[in-house]
Design a protein around this motif. Structure first.
Motif, PDB file in Angstrom:
ATOM      1  N   ARG A 261       0.835  -1.209   0.000  1.00 20.75           N
ATOM      2  CA  ARG A 261       0.000   0.000   0.000  1.00 20.75           C
ATOM      3  C   ARG A 261       0.866   1.255   0.000  1.00 20.75           C
ATOM      4  NH1 ARG A 261      -3.668  -0.423   5.219  1.00 20.75           N
ATOM      5  NH2 ARG A 261      -1.549  -0.339   6.058  1.00 20.75           N
ATOM      6  N   HIS A 262       2.127   1.103   0.442  1.00 16.52           N
ATOM      7  CA  HIS A 262       3.064   2.230   0.514  1.00 16.52           C
ATOM      8  C   HIS A 262       2.501   3.370   1.368  1.00 16.52           C
ATOM      9  CE1 HIS A 262       5.016   0.798  -3.514  1.00 16.52           C
ATOM     10  NE2 HIS A 262       5.291   0.009  -2.487  1.00 16.52           N
ATOM     11  N   LYS A 263       1.971   2.976   2.516  1.00 15.62           N
ATOM     12  CA  LYS A 263       1.430   3.934   3.482  1.00 15.62           C
ATOM     13  C   LYS A 263       2.059   3.660   4.845  1.00 15.62           C
ATOM     14  CE  LYS A 263      -3.134   4.364   1.277  1.00 15.62           C
ATOM     15  NZ  LYS A 263      -4.602   4.193   1.478  1.00 15.62           N
ATOM     16  N   ASP A 264       2.022   4.677   5.714  1.00 14.15           N
ATOM     17  CA  ASP A 264       2.500   4.477   7.080  1.00 14.15           C
ATOM     18  C   ASP A 264       1.750   3.314   7.712  1.00 14.15           C
ATOM     19  OD1 ASP A 264       4.038   6.667   6.587  1.00 14.15           O
ATOM     20  OD2 ASP A 264       2.914   8.026   7.894  1.00 14.15           O
ATOM     21  N   LEU A 265       2.436   2.602   8.599  1.00 16.76           N
ATOM     22  CA  LEU A 265       1.850   1.421   9.219  1.00 16.76           C
ATOM     23  C   LEU A 265       1.822   1.592  10.729  1.00 16.76           C
ATOM     24  CD1 LEU A 265       0.814  -1.490   8.650  1.00 16.76           C
ATOM     25  CD2 LEU A 265       3.172  -2.265   8.980  1.00 16.76           C
ATOM     26  N   ASN A 266       0.623   1.449  11.304  1.00 17.40           N
ATOM     27  CA  ASN A 266       0.448   1.548  12.745  1.00 17.40           C
ATOM     28  C   ASN A 266      -0.251   0.288  13.235  1.00 17.40           C
ATOM     29  OD1 ASN A 266       1.268   4.488  13.196  1.00 17.40           O
ATOM     30  ND2 ASN A 266      -0.313   4.689  11.620  1.00 17.40           N
ATOM     31  N   LEU A 267       0.339  -0.350  14.238  1.00 16.09           N
ATOM     32  CA  LEU A 267      -0.168  -1.634  14.705  1.00 16.09           C
ATOM     33  C   LEU A 267      -0.606  -1.580  16.161  1.00 16.09           C
ATOM     34  CD1 LEU A 267       2.583  -3.978  13.204  1.00 16.09           C
ATOM     35  CD2 LEU A 267       0.391  -3.333  12.182  1.00 16.09           C
TER      36      LEU A 267
END
Length: 301
Positions: A261-267
């Motif tokens: 997705r080439h987006k920031d990732l928050n888990l």
């Protein structure tokens, strides 16, 4: 007199020579990377070296750590521009622990830079900035991201090594014991040796605030020594991987769709009081991909 045709021939010869040299260098890189596969007796050593806390009276440094184990490093994927290696820790013939994973990508331009806590920032780099370099992408035991960095493999004076500095989450040995810092700036050196390979670390323990400002809390030295032993000593891990390879391919494929997705990732750190690795480790080898996808989706904010 240099004729036009002679000049053209010389340019073509030089171009071919440079191209051959670059290809030979890449093949040497690949040989070094893949040499980290196999069966190893490993010694893990970590010591906190310097402390810089504001409150020196109550600060407790991390204890020096010396541990050892037997580990199998499986070559999962082998293509000209991507090498995937899965580490498996052997506690006993009946207890295999899926350990960390490392992917090596040639001239990669897509990065997930660790920010803090459970967040990663997507970065796109220019091709010229990674020319001739290999990115090492390191993943958690559940195949979620951990840290990654790009650098050039060096082969000189009989030495073969790769070194990079990058931000990472707290190491597993500390994340349940320490909450006084939230970023580990890792200086990693992977060096191939006559008996195996070494993973050397010089790390900064940082306190990072919401504005991105860092305060240095402490520093540590790490030295993981991998000594090659006969592959037959790791047969239990090899068999375990054969039984579980489809399950974990499904997990890797799901993560890849999220990375693409080439987006920031928050888990989420936990869902219903359980960590992601705990849920995945409980699954049977024949668990359907839709089920592993659903579990991972719950942890993506």
């Amino acid at each position: 007199m240099i004729t036009k045709s002679l000049y053209f021939s010389a340019v073509m010869a030089l171009t071919c020579s440079i191209g051959f040299g670059q290809d030979a260098k890449k093949q040497q890189d690949i040989k070094s990377i893949k040499s980290m596969c196999g069966c190893y007796e490993v010694k893990f050593n970590f010591a906190e070296t310097f402390q810089y806390p504001k409150d020196t009276l109550t600060y407790k440094p991390s204890p020096t750590k010396h541990e050892s184990g037997l580990e199998w490093v499986e070559l999962v994927e082998d293509t000209p521009n991507k090498i995937v290696m899965q580490h498996l820790l052997i506690v006993s013939d009946d207890m295999i622990i899926k350990h960390w994973r490392q992917d090596w990508l040639f001239e990669n331009t897509d990065f997930y830079a660790f920010d803090k806590n459970t967040s990663w920032k997507y970065q796109k780099r220019d091709k010229k900035d990674v020319k001739g370099q290999w990115t090492q992408k390191v993943y958690q035991v559940d195949d979620s991201p951990r840290y990654e960095g790009s650098a050039t493999w060096v082969h000189v004076d009989g030495q073969n090594y790769w070194t990079n500095t990058t931000d990472a989450p707290l190491p597993r040995r500390e994340h349940t014991k320490r909450n006084d810092y939230n970023v580990l700036k890792r200086r990693n050196i992977h060096q191939i040796t006559a008996t195996g390979w070494n993973h050397e670390e010089d790390n900064d323990k940082l306190i990072r605030d919401n504005s991105g400002k860092d305060v240095l809390l402490a520093q540590e030295k790490g030295m993981d020594v991998y000594t090659k032993v006969p592959d037959i000593k790791c047969i239990a891990a090899q068999n375990w991987w054969k039984e579980n390879t489809v399950l974990w391919k499904n997990v890797r494929d799901k993560w890849q769709t999220l990375f693409d997705r080439h987006k920031d990732l928050n888990l989420e750190a936990k869902v219903d009081k359980k960590a992601l690795y705990s849920l995945l480790f409980d699954l049977k080898p024949d668990t359907k991909k839709a089920d592993t996808d659903a579990i991972i989706d719950k942890f993506v904010k």
